[in-house]
Design a protein around this motif. Sequence first.
Motif, PDB file in Angstrom:
ATOM      1  N   PRO A  58      39.111  44.723  52.903  1.00 20.99           N
ATOM      2  CA  PRO A  58      40.540  44.404  52.805  1.00 20.99           C
ATOM      3  C   PRO A  58      41.309  45.388  51.911  1.00 20.99           C
ATOM      4  O   PRO A  58      42.470  45.689  52.188  1.00 20.99           O
ATOM      5  N   GLY A  59      40.666  45.871  50.872  1.00 25.24           N
ATOM      6  CA  GLY A  59      41.339  46.859  50.021  1.00 25.24           C
ATOM      7  C   GLY A  59      42.486  46.293  49.218  1.00 25.24           C
ATOM      8  O   GLY A  59      43.399  47.022  48.827  1.00 25.24           O
ATOM      9  N   ASN A  60      42.444  44.999  48.969  1.00 29.37           N
ATOM     10  CA  ASN A  60      43.553  44.397  48.216  1.00 29.37           C
ATOM     11  C   ASN A  60      43.183  44.082  46.765  1.00 29.37           C
ATOM     12  O   ASN A  60      43.933  43.400  46.077  1.00 29.37           O
ATOM     13  N   ILE A  61      42.031  44.533  46.324  1.00 27.22           N
ATOM     14  CA  ILE A  61      41.670  44.376  44.908  1.00 27.22           C
ATOM     15  C   ILE A  61      41.223  45.743  44.374  1.00 27.22           C
ATOM     16  O   ILE A  61      40.780  46.601  45.143  1.00 27.22           O
ATOM     17  N   THR A  62      41.334  45.912  43.089  1.00 27.42           N
ATOM     18  CA  THR A  62      40.814  47.114  42.437  1.00 27.42           C
ATOM     19  C   THR A  62      39.514  46.711  41.745  1.00 27.42           C
ATOM     20  O   THR A  62      39.532  45.965  40.772  1.00 27.42           O
ATOM     21  N   ALA A  63      38.397  47.197  42.307  1.00 25.46           N
ATOM     22  CA  ALA A  63      37.089  46.782  41.789  1.00 25.46           C
ATOM     23  C   ALA A  63      36.310  47.991  41.275  1.00 25.46           C
ATOM     24  O   ALA A  63      36.527  49.120  41.724  1.00 25.46           O
ATOM     25  N   PHE A  64      35.436  47.709  40.333  1.00 27.06           N
ATOM     26  CA  PHE A  64      34.727  48.766  39.607  1.00 27.06           C
ATOM     27  C   PHE A  64      33.238  48.451  39.489  1.00 27.06           C
ATOM     28  O   PHE A  64      32.818  47.305  39.647  1.00 27.06           O
ATOM     29  N   VAL A  92      33.393  55.208  50.315  1.00 28.75           N
ATOM     30  CA  VAL A  92      33.529  56.612  50.704  1.00 28.75           C
ATOM     31  C   VAL A  92      32.347  57.429  50.160  1.00 28.75           C
ATOM     32  O   VAL A  92      31.946  57.256  49.007  1.00 28.75           O
ATOM     33  N   PRO A  93      31.766  58.281  51.016  1.00 31.73           N
ATOM     34  CA  PRO A  93      30.636  59.085  50.546  1.00 31.73           C
ATOM     35  C   PRO A  93      31.006  59.887  49.293  1.00 31.73           C
ATOM     36  O   PRO A  93      32.081  60.469  49.236  1.00 31.73           O
ATOM     37  N   GLY A  94      30.122  59.867  48.323  1.00 29.73           N
ATOM     38  CA  GLY A  94      30.390  60.576  47.071  1.00 29.73           C
ATOM     39  C   GLY A  94      31.041  59.695  46.020  1.00 29.73           C
ATOM     40  O   GLY A  94      31.009  60.009  44.834  1.00 29.73           O
ATOM     41  N   GLY A  95      31.652  58.612  46.454  1.00 30.90           N
ATOM     42  CA  GLY A  95      32.270  57.677  45.513  1.00 30.90           C
ATOM     43  C   GLY A  95      33.483  58.241  44.804  1.00 30.90           C
ATOM     44  O   GLY A  95      33.973  59.332  45.130  1.00 30.90           O
ATOM     45  N   GLN A  96      33.982  57.495  43.879  1.00 31.01           N
ATOM     46  CA  GLN A  96      35.130  57.933  43.069  1.00 31.01           C
ATOM     47  C   GLN A  96      34.871  57.525  41.628  1.00 31.01           C
ATOM     48  O   GLN A  96      34.654  56.351  41.339  1.00 31.01           O
ATOM     49  N   GLN A  97      34.890  58.506  40.741  1.00 27.24           N
ATOM     50  CA  GLN A  97      34.583  58.249  39.341  1.00 27.24           C
ATOM     51  C   GLN A  97      35.864  58.083  38.530  1.00 27.24           C
ATOM     52  O   GLN A  97      36.826  58.828  38.713  1.00 27.24           O
ATOM     53  N   ALA A  98      35.853  57.116  37.635  1.00 26.19           N
ATOM     54  CA  ALA A  98      37.004  56.937  36.748  1.00 26.19           C
ATOM     55  C   ALA A  98      36.754  57.692  35.448  1.00 26.19           C
ATOM     56  O   ALA A  98      35.607  57.871  35.040  1.00 26.19           O
ATOM     57  N   TYR A  99      37.817  58.149  34.831  1.00 23.19           N
ATOM     58  CA  TYR A  99      37.677  58.914  33.586  1.00 23.19           C
ATOM     59  C   TYR A  99      38.960  58.822  32.758  1.00 23.19           C
ATOM     60  O   TYR A  99      40.035  58.533  33.263  1.00 23.19           O
ATOM     61  N   LEU A 100      38.781  59.072  31.481  1.00 19.81           N
ATOM     62  CA  LEU A 100      39.909  59.144  30.547  1.00 19.81           C
ATOM     63  C   LEU A 100      40.378  60.597  30.571  1.00 19.81           C
ATOM     64  O   LEU A 100      39.642  61.497  30.167  1.00 19.81           O
ATOM     65  N   ASP A 160      34.619  50.855  43.023  1.00 19.18           N
ATOM     66  CA  ASP A 160      33.731  50.155  43.961  1.00 19.18           C
ATOM     67  C   ASP A 160      34.191  50.463  45.388  1.00 19.18           C
ATOM     68  O   ASP A 160      34.967  49.712  45.977  1.00 19.18           O
ATOM     69  N   THR A 161      33.723  51.600  45.893  1.00 21.62           N
ATOM     70  CA  THR A 161      34.191  52.097  47.192  1.00 21.62           C
ATOM     71  C   THR A 161      33.035  52.392  48.131  1.00 21.62           C
ATOM     72  O   THR A 161      31.874  52.399  47.724  1.00 21.62           O
TER      73      THR A 161
END
Length: 249
Positions: A127-133, A146-154, A143-144
């Motif tokens: 659904p893509g209606n929440i932001t999950a980690f 997509v191949p390779g994922g997405q990293q969060a950073y400061l 929490d995706t």
Amino acid sequence: MMKLTLLSAALLAFGDSAVNALSSCGQSQYDPAQYVCWSDQFLCPITAGEPLSFCNGACYSKFMYKCENNVLSLLPAHTGTPFTLSVSNPTLPIDGKPVTASGLHLSLAGNTSTYCPVEVVGAACPPGNITAFFAGNGGLSMDTMVPGGQQAYLGPDWNMHYTQAHSAYIPAGSLTQGFGGYEGGGFVNLNGNGWGWVACPPQASGGGGTAWNLVGRNETNAASLTACTPVNLKINPLPSGTVGAWQYA
Ligand SMILES: *[C@@H]1O[C@H](CO)[C@@H](O)[C@H](O)[C@H]1NC(C)=O
Ligand SMILES: *[C@@H]1O[C@H](CO)[C@@H](O)[C@H](O)[C@H]1NC(C)=O
Ligand SMILES: *[C@@H]1O[C@H](CO)[C@@H](O)[C@H](O)[C@H]1NC(C)=O
């Protein structure tokens, strides 16, 4: 502020132009807007709207620690299962609102922006209606699928960002480590010696939207963040296998 604060009489702000009526804690007087009194004898400060708990001589945050049999210890790490994050500070209008991903940037109480290439995954788009980690090894990832994922950073601006799908690019000077995700607790920024997170209200001038900004406070930028308010970020566990989005946009 997540640092343990040892009790001392110096905690009391004597001579403050007190607007609030003082209360008594044993023999001491205190401002109930700034401190909490335990067992009518121990004072702990209220930080980020959280009246700190008391454990055998120390004040502590329940977002990071627990007290068992009078022994203070870190909460266990929250690893392996996804979660959402929400703002915690009862003094703010965005208390309880989610941390949201949009424009490769994390905001507070904003809208979540996602993308799913329907031709690739068809009905399998989440659904893509929440932001999950996910948290782990001191880092944070989205929490995706997509191949390779997405990293969060400061980022160098001490705002929270995340990588674009299909790219590992992270600007120089960013921090990908130094975070703690605690089971039953919060997501804590341990970079910057415990200055914690602040929520900054939407700019009065400037392009629309009512999202607040999430900033990591530190010794250098603290003085410029006076319009912002300390917050904790609460971990809300999701069932194992929950996918937040194909990718966050
Ligand atoms: C997200 O969408 C799903 C499917 O439409 C729905 O079941 C769920 O309640 C929604 N969640 C939120 C937080 O809006
Ligand atoms: C604190 O954050 C600012 C950005 O707001 C950054 O420029 C500075 O380098 C940081 N200071 C420390 C000590 O990391
Ligand atoms: C979220 O989207 C709605 C509908 O497009 C919009 O009215 C609202 O202002 C947006 N919220 C934020 C925080 O930008």
